[in-house]
Design a protein around this motif. Structure first.
Motif, short mmCIF file in Angstrom:
data_model
loop_
_atom_site.label_atom_id
_atom_site.label_comp_id
_atom_site.label_asym_id
_atom_site.label_seq_id
_atom_site.Cartn_x
_atom_site.Cartn_y
_atom_site.Cartn_z
N ILE A 163 0.81 -1.23 0.00
CA ILE A 163 0.00 0.00 0.00
C ILE A 163 0.84 1.27 0.00
CG2 ILE A 163 -1.93 -1.11 1.18
CD1 ILE A 163 -0.97 0.56 3.70
N GLY A 164 2.13 1.13 0.23
CA GLY A 164 3.01 2.29 0.42
C GLY A 164 2.93 3.34 -0.67
N GLU A 165 2.98 2.91 -1.92
CA GLU A 165 2.96 3.87 -3.02
C GLU A 165 1.63 4.63 -3.07
OE1 GLU A 165 3.02 3.92 -7.87
OE2 GLU A 165 3.95 2.22 -6.86
N PHE A 166 0.51 3.92 -2.90
CA PHE A 166 -0.79 4.58 -2.99
C PHE A 166 -1.01 5.57 -1.85
CE2 PHE A 166 -5.38 4.98 -2.44
CZ PHE A 166 -5.77 5.29 -3.73
N VAL A 167 -0.70 5.19 -0.62
CA VAL A 167 -0.95 6.10 0.51
C VAL A 167 0.01 7.28 0.53
CG1 VAL A 167 -2.05 4.34 1.94
CG2 VAL A 167 0.39 4.79 2.21
N GLU A 168 1.15 7.18 -0.13
CA GLU A 168 2.11 8.27 -0.15
C GLU A 168 1.79 9.33 -1.20
OE1 GLU A 168 4.57 8.97 2.00
OE2 GLU A 168 3.88 7.25 3.15
N ILE A 169 0.95 9.01 -2.16
CA ILE A 169 0.59 9.99 -3.19
C ILE A 169 -0.23 11.10 -2.54
CG2 ILE A 169 -0.71 10.39 -5.32
CD1 ILE A 169 -0.15 7.46 -6.07
N GLU A 170 0.15 12.33 -2.80
CA GLU A 170 -0.58 13.47 -2.24
C GLU A 170 -1.71 13.86 -3.19
OE1 GLU A 170 1.87 16.68 -0.92
OE2 GLU A 170 3.12 15.34 0.27
N PHE A 171 -2.79 13.07 -3.11
CA PHE A 171 -3.96 13.37 -3.93
C PHE A 171 -4.57 14.69 -3.49
CE2 PHE A 171 -4.02 8.63 -3.98
CZ PHE A 171 -3.93 8.44 -5.35
N ASP A 172 -5.13 15.41 -4.44
CA ASP A 172 -5.91 16.60 -4.08
C ASP A 172 -7.23 16.15 -3.46
OD1 ASP A 172 -4.14 18.65 -5.17
OD2 ASP A 172 -4.63 17.75 -7.11
N LEU A 173 -7.71 14.99 -3.92
CA LEU A 173 -8.99 14.47 -3.47
C LEU A 173 -8.93 12.95 -3.43
CD1 LEU A 173 -12.04 14.90 -2.89
CD2 LEU A 173 -12.39 14.81 -5.37
N LEU A 174 -9.40 12.37 -2.33
CA LEU A 174 -9.52 10.91 -2.22
C LEU A 174 -10.99 10.59 -1.98
CD1 LEU A 174 -8.09 8.11 -1.99
CD2 LEU A 174 -8.18 8.45 0.47
N LEU A 175 -11.55 9.80 -2.88
CA LEU A 175 -12.94 9.36 -2.76
C LEU A 175 -12.94 7.90 -2.33
CD1 LEU A 175 -14.17 10.81 -6.17
CD2 LEU A 175 -14.56 11.79 -3.92
N ASN A 176 -13.67 7.59 -1.30
CA ASN A 176 -13.82 6.22 -0.84
C ASN A 176 -15.25 5.81 -1.14
OD1 ASN A 176 -14.40 3.90 0.71
ND2 ASN A 176 -12.82 4.43 2.19
N ILE A 177 -15.43 4.85 -2.07
CA ILE A 177 -16.78 4.41 -2.40
C ILE A 177 -17.04 2.99 -1.91
CG2 ILE A 177 -17.09 5.98 -4.34
CD1 ILE A 177 -16.48 3.59 -6.20
N ALA A 178 -16.18 2.48 -1.04
CA ALA A 178 -16.36 1.13 -0.47
C ALA A 178 -17.59 1.14 0.44
CB ALA A 178 -15.12 0.71 0.30
N LEU A 179 -18.55 0.31 0.11
CA LEU A 179 -19.80 0.28 0.87
C LEU A 179 -19.72 -0.63 2.09
CD1 LEU A 179 -22.40 0.25 -2.01
CD2 LEU A 179 -21.70 2.17 -0.58
N GLU A 180 -18.81 -1.57 2.07
CA GLU A 180 -18.64 -2.47 3.21
C GLU A 180 -17.28 -2.23 3.84
OE1 GLU A 180 -19.56 -6.55 2.33
OE2 GLU A 180 -21.06 -5.93 0.86
N PRO A 181 -17.19 -1.20 4.69
CA PRO A 181 -15.90 -0.88 5.27
C PRO A 181 -15.36 -2.03 6.11
CG PRO A 181 -17.61 0.48 6.24
CD PRO A 181 -18.25 -0.36 5.18
N ASN A 182 -14.08 -2.21 6.03
CA ASN A 182 -13.39 -3.19 6.86
C ASN A 182 -12.08 -2.55 7.29
OD1 ASN A 182 -11.47 -3.58 4.73
ND2 ASN A 182 -12.86 -5.03 3.76
N PHE A 183 -11.29 -3.26 8.03
CA PHE A 183 -10.07 -2.66 8.54
C PHE A 183 -9.14 -2.21 7.42
CE2 PHE A 183 -5.69 -2.72 9.99
CZ PHE A 183 -5.76 -1.74 10.96
N ALA A 184 -8.98 -3.02 6.39
CA ALA A 184 -8.06 -2.67 5.30
C ALA A 184 -8.51 -1.39 4.60
CB ALA A 184 -7.95 -3.82 4.30
N VAL A 185 -9.80 -1.25 4.35
CA VAL A 185 -10.34 -0.03 3.73
C VAL A 185 -10.08 1.17 4.63
CG1 VAL A 185 -12.47 1.15 3.05
CG2 VAL A 185 -12.11 -1.23 2.37
#
Length: 171
Positions: free
Chosen positions: A95-117
Motif C-alpha cells: 500500500i506504500g505507493e498509494f498512501v504516499e501519493i498526495e492526492f488533491d482528493l480521495l474518494l472512498n466508495i467502499a460500501l462495506e468498510p473493513n479494517f483494510a479499507v
C-alpha cells in the motif's frame, strides 16, 4: 471486535496520532490528482468517476480492496487477503505507493468498510477525503450519509454533487 482487530485499530490510532494533517478543500482544476478506494462490486461507479474526472483533465488513480471471498488477479492497484499480515494489517510494500501519493482528493466508495479499507483511507496523504460511514468516528473530511440507499453509484454521484456545491460556495 476480536483481539486481533482491537490490536490493529490501536496500532492505526498510534500511527495517526504521529501525523500532522490539515485538510485542504480541493479546488479541482486541470491536472488535479484524484484517488478512489473501492471494492470489486463497485466497478461501474469507478468507471463513472474515472470518466467524470478524466473529462476535467484530472490525473485519476484507483485502488481496489478485495475481500476474503475473492480470488482476484494480481495487480499493482489492488489489495488482497494475501497482502495482509497476521493481524490483518496491510503490508507496507503493497500500500506504500498509494498512501504516499498526495492526492488533491480521495474518494472512498467502499460500501462495506473493513479494517483494510479504513487503514488505507486513514493513512492516505490526500489533502481532502470524502466517503460514507454510518459511524460518527471515521477517517473522512466530508462524510456523506447515504442511509438505506447503499449503492456505490449513488454515493459516487453524491460525492460529485457535494464537491460541485462546495466549489460554488468557495468561489
Amino acid at each position: 471486535m476480536g483481539f486481533k482487530q482491537k490490536y490493529a485499530y490501536r496500532k492505526l490510532a498510534k500511527m495517526l496520532a504521529s501525523q500532522n494533517r490539515n485538510p485542504v478543500f480541493p479546488a479541482l482544476k486541470k491536472h488535479s490528482k484524484v484517488g478512489v478506494i473501492w471494492q470489486p462490486s463497485e466497478k461501474p461507479a469507478v468507471h463513472f468517476l474515472r470518466d467524470h474526472f478524466n473529462k476535467q483533465g484530472a490525473i485519476f488513480r484507483d485502488y481496489c480492496i478485495f475481500d476474503a471471498d475473492s480470488n482476484p488477479p494480481v495487480e499493482a492497484n489492488s489489495l488482497t487477503v494475501v497482502d495482509l499480515n497476521w493481524w490483518g494489517i496491510p503490508k507496507p510494500d503493497k500500500i506504500g505507493e498509494f498512501v504516499e501519493i498526495e492526492f488533491d482528493l480521495l474518494l472512498n466508495i467502499a460500501l462495506e468498510p473493513n479494517f483494510a479499507v479504513n487503514y488505507v483511507t486513514a493513512l492516505s496523504k490526500a489533502r481532502f477525503k470524502i466517503g460514507s460511514s454510518p459511524n460518527d468516528e471515521n477517517y473522512f473530511d466530508l462524510n456523506i450519509k447515504i442511509a438505506e440507499n447503499q449503492d456505490a453509484m449513488f454515493l459516487a454521484k453524491q460525492q460529485i454533487f457535494y464537491l460541485a456545491q462546495l466549489n460554488k460556495n468557495s468561489d
